[in-house]
Design a protein around this motif. Structure first.
Motif, PDB file in Angstrom:
ATOM      1  N   GLN A  52      61.092  72.015 -20.256  1.00 30.70           N
ATOM      2  CA  GLN A  52      59.679  72.174 -20.534  1.00 30.70           C
ATOM      3  C   GLN A  52      59.048  70.886 -19.762  1.00 30.70           C
ATOM      4  OE1 GLN A  52      58.439  74.848 -21.958  1.00 30.70           O
ATOM      5  NE2 GLN A  52      60.432  75.590 -22.363  1.00 30.70           N
ATOM      6  N   GLY A  54      57.545  70.779 -16.870  1.00 33.34           N
ATOM      7  CA  GLY A  54      56.112  70.966 -15.721  1.00 33.34           C
ATOM      8  C   GLY A  54      54.752  70.603 -16.494  1.00 33.34           C
ATOM      9  N   ASP A  57      53.891  72.047 -19.980  1.00 25.30           N
ATOM     10  CA  ASP A  57      54.909  72.701 -20.685  1.00 25.30           C
ATOM     11  C   ASP A  57      55.226  72.510 -22.097  1.00 25.30           C
ATOM     12  OD1 ASP A  57      55.217  74.263 -18.223  1.00 25.30           O
ATOM     13  OD2 ASP A  57      57.144  73.278 -17.742  1.00 25.30           O
ATOM     14  N   SER A  60      52.679  73.460 -24.269  1.00 24.61           N
ATOM     15  CA  SER A  60      52.554  75.009 -24.541  1.00 24.61           C
ATOM     16  C   SER A  60      53.779  75.548 -25.511  1.00 24.61           C
ATOM     17  CB  SER A  60      52.934  75.893 -23.189  1.00 24.61           C
ATOM     18  OG  SER A  60      52.908  77.238 -23.309  1.00 24.61           O
ATOM     19  N   ALA A  61      55.019  74.826 -25.508  1.00 19.51           N
ATOM     20  CA  ALA A  61      56.317  75.201 -26.102  1.00 19.51           C
ATOM     21  C   ALA A  61      56.093  74.852 -27.603  1.00 19.51           C
ATOM     22  CB  ALA A  61      57.404  74.337 -25.631  1.00 19.51           C
ATOM     23  N   TRP A 154      61.276  72.351 -14.791  1.00 21.28           N
ATOM     24  CA  TRP A 154      59.745  73.180 -15.137  1.00 21.28           C
ATOM     25  C   TRP A 154      60.172  74.512 -15.690  1.00 21.28           C
ATOM     26  CZ3 TRP A 154      55.213  71.932 -11.449  1.00 21.28           C
ATOM     27  CH2 TRP A 154      55.133  70.629 -11.120  1.00 21.28           C
ATOM     28  N   ALA A 155      59.217  74.871 -16.590  1.00 16.13           N
ATOM     29  CA  ALA A 155      59.334  76.024 -17.538  1.00 16.13           C
ATOM     30  C   ALA A 155      59.361  77.240 -16.574  1.00 16.13           C
ATOM     31  CB  ALA A 155      58.371  76.178 -18.533  1.00 16.13           C
ATOM     32  N   TRP A 158      56.290  78.507 -14.071  1.00 15.39           N
ATOM     33  CA  TRP A 158      56.185  77.965 -12.577  1.00 15.39           C
ATOM     34  C   TRP A 158      57.457  78.837 -11.749  1.00 15.39           C
ATOM     35  CZ3 TRP A 158      52.401  74.607 -11.911  1.00 15.39           C
ATOM     36  CH2 TRP A 158      51.904  74.283 -13.274  1.00 15.39           C
TER      37      TRP A 158
END
Length: 319
Positions: A52, A54, A57, A60-61, A154-155, A158
């Motif tokens: 995670q 990016g 990320d 959001s997680a 990056w998640a 992306w």
């Protein structure tokens, strides 16, 4: 134990939000109030920070529903006799998610929504660009940066190119569940013939047809013109999102709202993807498109041309 009977899979920006909202109208279906809980992307714990990295990320997680009791509670209120469902498009991309779902719900029915992979990637990039998170203001360059981004952790949101390799993903999904439990639906059909597409979904799920209105046009972003103002505001957004990883997600959402409104102010018309750029990127999908055609039993040659296809958003925007 309340778990889903069916899942909506596919890829971001392929129409799952609209389909989720449409199916939620059906009296014989119950869709979780939380869209994209992402439970089966996890393995009994919170999402790993190493995946995670990016912009935005980690923030959001925090909204992922990874605790089993919280996930099951999403379906506790489903009326008796209804089929329960949830929508997490990333389940198609994540092979471990296939196996986790099968271990819990081996009888699950899977709705797979597919969109022209170039159109989907362009809309995905546009979404992140308009939200101030995408640091590269040129779609083709951002598309080409994927290997470095994946290596950096990056998640999946992306992974513009990888998310569109549907042939490989569908092959692996069917290998776990079997063909009879998978229904493949084209985004284009949701746009052009929504009633027929929804009726096919209902028949696949084993519920009555005729109870669902056309999918709504939603989940779109206005185009944000590049320039000094956009560059400054986007840097602030990315810095705020990084800090937001350490506070409750609703705090950052409230704080960032005015900033994003200002960034997206004006609602500029989105440029159509240059046909030459599109045809260059199409080559990345030629072999996978052939695999998808073989597995699905229908052709997707229209994805290999220079013309973009249907969209849900109002004129000038893409969903």
């Amino acid at each position: 134990m309340a778990l889903p009977d069916f899942f909506l899979l596919g890829a971001p920006k392929a129409g799952t939000t609209a389909l989720h909202a449409a199916l939620a109208q059906h009296p014989q279906l119950y869709l979780s109030a939380v869209k994209e809980p992402k439970f089966y992307l996890c393995d009994g714990g919170p999402p790993r920070r190493s995946g995670q990295r990016g912009p935005g990320d980690a923030h959001s997680a925090q909204e992922w529903v990874w605790r089993r009791r919280e996930y099951e509670s999403l379906f506790d209120v489903a009326p008796a006799g209804t089929l329960r469902g949830e929508s997490t498009p990333f389940y198609l991309y994540d092979r471990l998610a296939h196996r986790r779902i099968h271990a819990d719900v081996p009888h699950a029915k899977l709705l797979v929504v597919l969109r022209d992979p170039i159109d989907r990637a362009y809309s995905n990039w546009m979404h992140l660009w308009a939200d101030g998170l995408e640091p590269i203001g040129d779609f083709a360059s951002a598309f080409a940066a994927e290997p470095q981004r994946v290596a950096a952790g990056w998640a999946p949101f992306w992974h513009y190119r990888g998310l569109g390799l549907y042939g490989e993903q569908l092959r692996d999904l069917i290998g776990v569940f079997g063909r009879e439990q998978v229904h493949v639906l084209r985004y284009r059909d949701l746009v052009e013939t929504p009633d027929a597409a929804i009726d096919q979904v209902c028949r696949f799920l084993g519920v009555e047809t005729g109870h669902v209105a056309q999918p709504a046009r939603e989940n779109s972003r206005s185009y944000v013109e590049p320039g000094p103002r956009t560059a400054v505001l986007s840097r602030v957004v990315r810095a705020g999102a990084a800090a937001g990883a350490w506070v409750p997600p609703q705090v950052w959402r409230r704080a960032s709202g005015p900033l994003l409104s200002y960034l997206q102010k004006g609602g500029a018309r989105r440029p159509v993807l240059d046909a030459e750029v599109r045809m260059r990127l199409v080559e990345f999908y030629r072999d996978d498109n052939a695999l998808l055609t073989e597995i699905a039993g229908v052709g997707y040659s229209d994805w290999m041309g220079a013309t973009s296809r249907g969209q849900f958003a109002p004129s000038g925007n893409e969903s």
